[in-house]
Design a protein around this motif. Sequence first.
Motif, mmCIF file in Angstrom:
data_model
loop_
_atom_site.group_PDB
_atom_site.id
_atom_site.type_symbol
_atom_site.label_atom_id
_atom_site.label_comp_id
_atom_site.label_asym_id
_atom_site.label_seq_id
_atom_site.Cartn_x
_atom_site.Cartn_y
_atom_site.Cartn_z
ATOM 1 N N UNK A 1 -8.661 4.809 0.427
ATOM 2 C CA UNK A 1 -9.565 5.258 -0.634
ATOM 3 C C UNK A 1 -8.845 6.246 -1.536
ATOM 4 N N UNK A 2 -7.890 5.742 -2.268
ATOM 5 C CA UNK A 2 -7.153 6.537 -3.245
ATOM 6 C C UNK A 2 -6.495 5.596 -4.242
ATOM 7 N N UNK A 3 -6.188 6.119 -5.415
ATOM 8 C CA UNK A 3 -5.514 5.320 -6.429
ATOM 9 C C UNK A 3 -4.088 4.998 -5.993
ATOM 10 N N UNK A 4 -3.529 3.959 -6.603
ATOM 11 C CA UNK A 4 -2.189 3.503 -6.263
ATOM 12 C C UNK A 4 -1.418 3.261 -7.552
ATOM 13 N N UNK B 1 6.567 2.386 -5.222
ATOM 14 C CA UNK B 1 5.120 2.381 -5.024
ATOM 15 C C UNK B 1 4.708 3.795 -4.617
ATOM 16 N N UNK B 2 3.832 4.420 -5.402
ATOM 17 C CA UNK B 2 3.466 5.815 -5.181
ATOM 18 C C UNK B 2 1.963 5.947 -5.076
ATOM 19 N N UNK C 1 2.378 -8.262 -4.324
ATOM 20 C CA UNK C 1 2.160 -6.933 -3.755
ATOM 21 C C UNK C 1 1.005 -6.980 -2.759
ATOM 22 N N UNK C 2 1.096 -6.145 -1.736
ATOM 23 C CA UNK C 2 0.034 -5.986 -0.743
ATOM 24 C C UNK C 2 -0.673 -4.666 -1.045
ATOM 25 N N UNK C 3 -1.898 -4.744 -1.533
ATOM 26 C CA UNK C 3 -2.653 -3.545 -1.895
ATOM 27 C C UNK C 3 -3.454 -3.086 -0.678
ATOM 28 N N UNK C 4 -3.289 -1.824 -0.313
ATOM 29 C CA UNK C 4 -3.902 -1.297 0.906
ATOM 30 C C UNK C 4 -5.392 -1.008 0.711
ATOM 31 N N UNK D 1 -8.865 -1.527 -7.959
ATOM 32 C CA UNK D 1 -8.135 -1.706 -6.715
ATOM 33 C C UNK D 1 -8.921 -2.619 -5.776
ATOM 34 N N UNK D 2 -8.338 -3.771 -5.479
ATOM 35 C CA UNK D 2 -8.940 -4.727 -4.553
ATOM 36 C C UNK D 2 -7.938 -5.016 -3.446
ATOM 37 N N UNK D 3 -8.223 -4.636 -2.190
ATOM 38 C CA UNK D 3 -7.251 -4.825 -1.109
ATOM 39 C C UNK D 3 -6.865 -6.292 -0.939
#
Length: 477
Positions: free
Chosen positions: A434-437, A473-474, A428-431, A407-409
């Motif tokens: 500090x959790x998996x997506x 997206x969960x 996609x915009x990755x937040x 995971x890289x924001x």
Amino acid sequence: MEKRRKDTDNKILSRQVVLLLIIMTAVSLSACAVPFLGDREEAAPSPAPERVDTGFVVTGPDSYDSADTAILVEHNEEAGTLTFLNLDLGRKYTLSMDGTTRLYDKYGDAVSVQQIQMGDIVDITFLKAKKHLTTMRQSASAWVYTDVERYEMDPLRSEVTIGSEIYKLTSDTQYLSEGRNIEVMDLNAADVLSFQGIGNQILTVRVEKGHGYLRLLNDEKFVGGWIEVGKSVIRRITEDMLLLVPEGEYQVNISHKGGGGVKSAVIGRNEETALDIGDLEVPEPQTGMVLFSLTPSQAELYLDGTKVDASAPMTLEYGLHQLIARAEGYHSVTQYIRVAQESVSYAVTLEALGAAEEEESESSDSESDSSAPVTTDYYKVHVDAPEDAEVYLDGNYVGIVPCSFKKTPGAHVITLRRSGYETRSYTVQIDQEEKDLSYSFADLVADKPAATQTPASVPTPEPLAPPIPPPTQTPEP
């Protein structure tokens, strides 16, 4: 003489009798037509006949009872209807059109319906009861930006920056490509877009020049080298890479250890083009002596991702190399250099940060230090659907669904590919949480078997596909 006088008198008498009969006949007819009134002096007027509303309205150039500013969202040519989206209520309605309907551009000049595109903002007049369109004109109150190459789109904040202006995306904003609706995630930073809106709101985003995909075949000898697609893409070649490239015709430059060559490629929108580079040769590596001059002198130098000593001459293989120079209190510099001779020198000058920029840089550095995880574990992004599809992150192969990556924001492009199906990509915009997506994308659309691998010079057009719903997206608990 007397006889002649008698004949004359008889003729006069006969004429009088005929005239009297005519007068009596006229009086008799009049008496029959007029009813008897008795002692009343005049007849009462007859009541007017009752009017019956048949619902028939003559439609003409000026016949309308309603007006609206709306978005044209559909044209059914066979049925002769147009569908509009009301901007206030967000509801769609359909009107019929015929030879009496008048169409204009924003300057008031007459146009045909083919000259007004889906997604255009229009001012219309119509008969509400008959659902008949009277006039349609491209709205003079709407602004238009065409063929925009430089913009910043932030779907999380529903904002688009064009130049120095910031505009808002709405829930009714229409996203269009080749006359069909798409999702905002289908857009890519490489796309050339047109925008329409009113005030500070963007109501239509249309893809004027989209993107396709480039796959290299027989590229084993060039892994670790460089690929240049026109001036739009410069990337290091990795195994099984799938590049997202703006549509158009290109000269593709392949280089590695002084070898390689140039190939032509045509990239179609939403099409995958396979480029065979197996006939290109990699000769014995040639090298050149390179000397760097850095300002400021304490700057750090990285070549192809490795930190090097900039104070001493370096021997580099012929070809393209990535250069990064960094120094505290200065803007970093990233550029590509080409070594093609026995000796060459490069001067690199870094610009100093302003006071505000330096404070912001220090603040971001301290925040990143304080938020760094205490373990070497990292959070992941999982792709759960569609199953068995190949996953590429920013063009680099990741694995087969289901799979995951670090995971890289930030903004990233996830591309899904499967033989026999249409290749799809999503921005996609990755937040930063500090959790998996997890992402679950829609199933890929089946493609024609002959179009799975297309020669670079002869792209095969793909059939129009129905809009694909956005993925779910969960966040992982």
